[in-house]
Write an enzyme that holds these catalytic residues in place. Structure first.
Site, short mmCIF file in Angstrom:
data_model
loop_
_atom_site.label_atom_id
_atom_site.label_comp_id
_atom_site.label_asym_id
_atom_site.label_seq_id
_atom_site.Cartn_x
_atom_site.Cartn_y
_atom_site.Cartn_z
N GLN A 63 -43.85 21.81 -2.15
CA GLN A 63 -42.45 21.51 -1.80
C GLN A 63 -42.38 20.11 -1.20
OE1 GLN A 63 -40.65 25.17 0.36
NE2 GLN A 63 -42.86 25.50 0.42
N ASN A 64 -43.55 19.53 -0.92
CA ASN A 64 -43.61 18.23 -0.26
C ASN A 64 -43.32 17.09 -1.24
OD1 ASN A 64 -44.37 19.78 1.90
ND2 ASN A 64 -46.55 19.28 1.74
N THR A 99 -45.84 26.58 5.23
CA THR A 99 -44.41 26.64 4.92
C THR A 99 -43.73 27.76 5.69
OG1 THR A 99 -42.74 26.75 3.16
CG2 THR A 99 -44.75 28.09 2.85
N SER A 100 -42.50 27.52 6.12
CA SER A 100 -41.76 28.48 6.96
C SER A 100 -41.09 29.57 6.14
CB SER A 100 -40.69 27.73 7.76
OG SER A 100 -39.80 27.09 6.84
N HIS A 108 -39.96 19.88 -5.62
CA HIS A 108 -38.80 19.25 -4.97
C HIS A 108 -38.81 17.73 -5.13
CE1 HIS A 108 -38.26 23.01 -2.21
NE2 HIS A 108 -37.82 23.20 -3.42
N ASN A 147 -50.97 29.67 7.99
CA ASN A 147 -49.85 28.97 8.63
C ASN A 147 -50.03 28.99 10.15
OD1 ASN A 147 -47.44 27.76 7.45
ND2 ASN A 147 -46.31 29.05 8.87
N LEU A 148 -49.40 28.01 10.80
CA LEU A 148 -49.53 27.93 12.27
C LEU A 148 -48.95 29.20 12.91
CD1 LEU A 148 -50.70 25.74 14.08
CD2 LEU A 148 -48.39 24.77 14.34
N ASP A 188 -44.32 14.03 -0.43
CA ASP A 188 -45.36 13.01 -0.19
C ASP A 188 -46.42 13.10 -1.28
OD1 ASP A 188 -46.48 15.32 2.23
OD2 ASP A 188 -47.67 14.75 0.47
N ALA A 210 -53.79 24.00 9.46
CA ALA A 210 -54.22 23.87 8.06
C ALA A 210 -55.56 23.14 7.96
CB ALA A 210 -53.15 23.12 7.27
C1 BV8 Z 1 -31.40 26.05 -5.78
C2 BV8 Z 1 -36.57 17.81 -1.00
C3 BV8 Z 1 -30.36 26.98 -7.75
C4 BV8 Z 1 -35.75 16.83 -0.25
C5 BV8 Z 1 -35.96 20.08 -0.26
C6 BV8 Z 1 -31.18 32.42 -1.81
C7 BV8 Z 1 -30.89 32.82 -0.52
C8 BV8 Z 1 -30.35 31.87 0.37
C9 BV8 Z 1 -30.11 30.53 0.02
C10 BV8 Z 1 -30.40 30.16 -1.24
C11 BV8 Z 1 -30.92 31.10 -2.15
N1 BV8 Z 1 -31.13 30.44 -3.32
C12 BV8 Z 1 -30.74 29.13 -3.17
C13 BV8 Z 1 -30.30 28.95 -1.90
C14 BV8 Z 1 -29.80 27.67 -1.36
C15 BV8 Z 1 -30.91 26.73 -0.88
C16 BV8 Z 1 -31.66 27.35 0.26
O1 BV8 Z 1 -32.74 27.90 0.10
N2 BV8 Z 1 -31.07 27.21 1.44
C17 BV8 Z 1 -31.77 27.70 2.66
C18 BV8 Z 1 -31.70 26.63 3.73
C19 BV8 Z 1 -31.20 29.01 3.09
N3 BV8 Z 1 -31.85 26.38 -1.96
C20 BV8 Z 1 -31.48 25.37 -2.80
O2 BV8 Z 1 -30.43 24.76 -2.74
C21 BV8 Z 1 -32.49 25.02 -3.89
N4 BV8 Z 1 -31.86 24.93 -5.17
O3 BV8 Z 1 -31.47 27.14 -5.27
O4 BV8 Z 1 -30.88 25.81 -7.05
C22 BV8 Z 1 -31.53 27.81 -8.24
C23 BV8 Z 1 -31.78 29.10 -7.78
C24 BV8 Z 1 -32.83 29.87 -8.32
C25 BV8 Z 1 -33.71 29.35 -9.25
C26 BV8 Z 1 -33.43 28.06 -9.66
C27 BV8 Z 1 -32.36 27.28 -9.12
C28 BV8 Z 1 -33.11 23.62 -3.66
C29 BV8 Z 1 -33.84 23.57 -2.39
C30 BV8 Z 1 -34.65 22.26 -2.30
C31 BV8 Z 1 -34.06 21.30 -1.27
N5 BV8 Z 1 -34.94 20.14 -1.10
N6 BV8 Z 1 -36.80 19.00 -0.17
C32 BV8 Z 1 -36.41 16.36 1.03
O5 BV8 Z 1 -37.59 16.60 1.25
O6 BV8 Z 1 -35.70 15.71 1.79
S1 BV8 Z 1 -36.28 21.47 0.75
C33 BV8 Z 1 -37.34 20.90 2.02
O7 BV8 Z 1 -37.17 21.81 3.07
C34 BV8 Z 1 -38.82 20.96 1.67
O8 BV8 Z 1 -39.10 20.55 0.37
C35 BV8 Z 1 -39.14 22.44 1.90
O9 BV8 Z 1 -38.81 23.19 0.75
C36 BV8 Z 1 -38.18 22.80 3.01
C37 BV8 Z 1 -38.90 22.71 4.33
O10 BV8 Z 1 -39.66 23.84 4.44
P1 BV8 Z 1 -41.22 23.73 4.84
O11 BV8 Z 1 -41.92 22.80 3.93
O12 BV8 Z 1 -41.68 25.12 4.92
O13 BV8 Z 1 -41.18 23.01 6.28
P2 BV8 Z 1 -40.71 23.66 7.69
O14 BV8 Z 1 -40.63 22.52 8.64
O15 BV8 Z 1 -39.53 24.55 7.49
O16 BV8 Z 1 -41.94 24.63 8.11
C38 BV8 Z 1 -43.21 24.07 8.36
C39 BV8 Z 1 -44.16 25.27 8.54
O17 BV8 Z 1 -45.48 24.76 8.70
C40 BV8 Z 1 -43.82 26.12 9.76
O18 BV8 Z 1 -43.93 27.49 9.41
C41 BV8 Z 1 -44.92 25.72 10.79
O19 BV8 Z 1 -45.29 26.81 11.57
C42 BV8 Z 1 -46.06 25.34 9.85
N7 BV8 Z 1 -46.96 24.31 10.42
C43 BV8 Z 1 -46.61 23.23 11.19
N8 BV8 Z 1 -47.74 22.50 11.48
C44 BV8 Z 1 -48.79 23.14 10.86
C45 BV8 Z 1 -48.29 24.29 10.18
N9 BV8 Z 1 -49.06 25.13 9.47
C46 BV8 Z 1 -50.41 24.84 9.45
N10 BV8 Z 1 -50.97 23.74 10.07
C47 BV8 Z 1 -50.19 22.89 10.79
N11 BV8 Z 1 -50.76 21.85 11.39
#
Ligand code: BV8
Length: 233
Positions: free
Chosen positions: A92-93, A177-178, A110, A202-203, A95, A220
């Site tokens: 999903q990254n 991923t969260s 993404h 995951n953390l 980078d 990680a």
């Molecule tokens: C779509 C690019 C139609 C841009 C990104 C169903 C239900 C509800 C909502 C929806 C649904 N279906 C669709 C939706 C709408 C929406 C959605 O999901 N909304 C959410 C907020 C509810 N989804 C969309 O709009 C998607 N498109 O659905 O199109 C469709 C449907 C079906 C099939 C085909 C098409 C498009 C979503 C993509 C948006 N773009 N990124 C940019 O980067 O700026 S999303 C972006 O946020 C990232 O790419 C990633 O996906 C997300 C962030 O999540 P994580 O990567 O998990 O990061 P986060 O900070 O949340 O968590 C970090 C985790 O790591 C934590 O758990 C932490 O504990 C852990 N951690 C931290 N440090 C460490 C660690 N783990 C280990 N070691 C460490 N050191």
């Protein structure tokens, strides 16, 4: 690990790049605390204020070129090089740390920061410079270049290929991923339905933790090299 495992799908999120110095999204001080998602990561936000969005991604594009892959990226690159079965890293990254660590079988569902997409002719261009100031598309000359990333409400890239690999997977592993963003957050249930064993590294427990056969909590950079050593035995 049982020798019946041949095909592996690995989903990664911002947590795998956190120890390289890249902000995550939802953790304290994360990107979504500094910016409103609606303003910077939606087509509507881009239409409303393109310069704000371009500056948001220009800053991230500049930052990613100043950091290095960490031990988790390197361990996955080693697994990618050694694993004879099918393997796909679905990230999903946006980078390029997986590739800079040497991984080849990587799919950016993404999009990528180091790529620009022309909204006029649809061409993609490797891009490391700012996009604010609307440089012209090298192909068609239109000033229509946007970050080559998938915004909320847009269809993620290569979904058919991802579902095909999930259908064939014996093992599904989710790293850093969260589980808050779909359709990526639904992959664990898809993989389970297709009979795969599911593991989360995951953390802290993710929102989809319930669906994993096993959850290992930690950083990680420690968990991933340990797991890869187990797999390569
Ligand atoms: C779509 C690019 C139609 C841009 C990104 C169903 C239900 C509800 C909502 C929806 C649904 N279906 C669709 C939706 C709408 C929406 C959605 O999901 N909304 C959410 C907020 C509810 N989804 C969309 O709009 C998607 N498109 O659905 O199109 C469709 C449907 C079906 C099939 C085909 C098409 C498009 C979503 C993509 C948006 N773009 N990124 C940019 O980067 O700026 S999303 C972006 O946020 C990232 O790419 C990633 O996906 C997300 C962030 O999540 P994580 O990567 O998990 O990061 P986060 O900070 O949340 O968590 C970090 C985790 O790591 C934590 O758990 C932490 O504990 C852990 N951690 C931290 N440090 C460490 C660690 N783990 C280990 N070691 C460490 N050191």
């Amino acid at each position: 690990m049982s020798d019946s495992i041949r095909n592996i799908v690995i989903l990664t999120g911002a947590g795998i790049s956190a120890e390289s110095g890249i902000d995550t999204f939802r953790d304290g001080g994360g990107l979504w605390e500094q910016h409103r998602v609606e303003d910077v990561a939606t087509p509507e936000g881009f239409a409303r204020d393109p310069a704000l969005v371009q500056r948001f991604y220009d800053a991230r594009r500049e930052a990613v070129q100043k950091v290095e892959p960490n031990a988790a990226h390197r361990a996955l690159a080693e697994l990618d090089a050694e694993w004879e079965g099918d393997l796909l890293i679905v990230t999903q990254n946006v980078d390029d740390l997986h590739e800079r660590a040497g991984a080849k079988r990587v799919l950016h569902m993404h999009g990528e920061l180091l790529s620009a997409l022309c909204a006029s002719c649809g061409q993609r261009h490797k891009w490391s410079e700012p996009l604010v100031g609307s440089p012209a598309c090298p192909d068609c000359g239109a000033e229509a270049l946007r970050p080559d990333v998938v915004w909320f409400g847009e269809m993620p890239y290569e979904m058919d290929r991802i579902y095909e690999e999930l259908r064939r997977a014996d093992l599904f592993v989710s790293i850093g991923t969260s589980g808050a963003v779909y359709p990526a957050a639904g992959f664990v249930r898809d993989a389970r339905e297709f009979g795969a064993h599911t593991l989360e590294l995951n953390l802290q427990r993710s929102e989809g933790s319930y669906w994993f056969d096993e959850t290992r909590k930690g950083r990680a950079s420690e968990l991933v090299p340990e797991w890869v050593a187990e797999v390569l035995g």
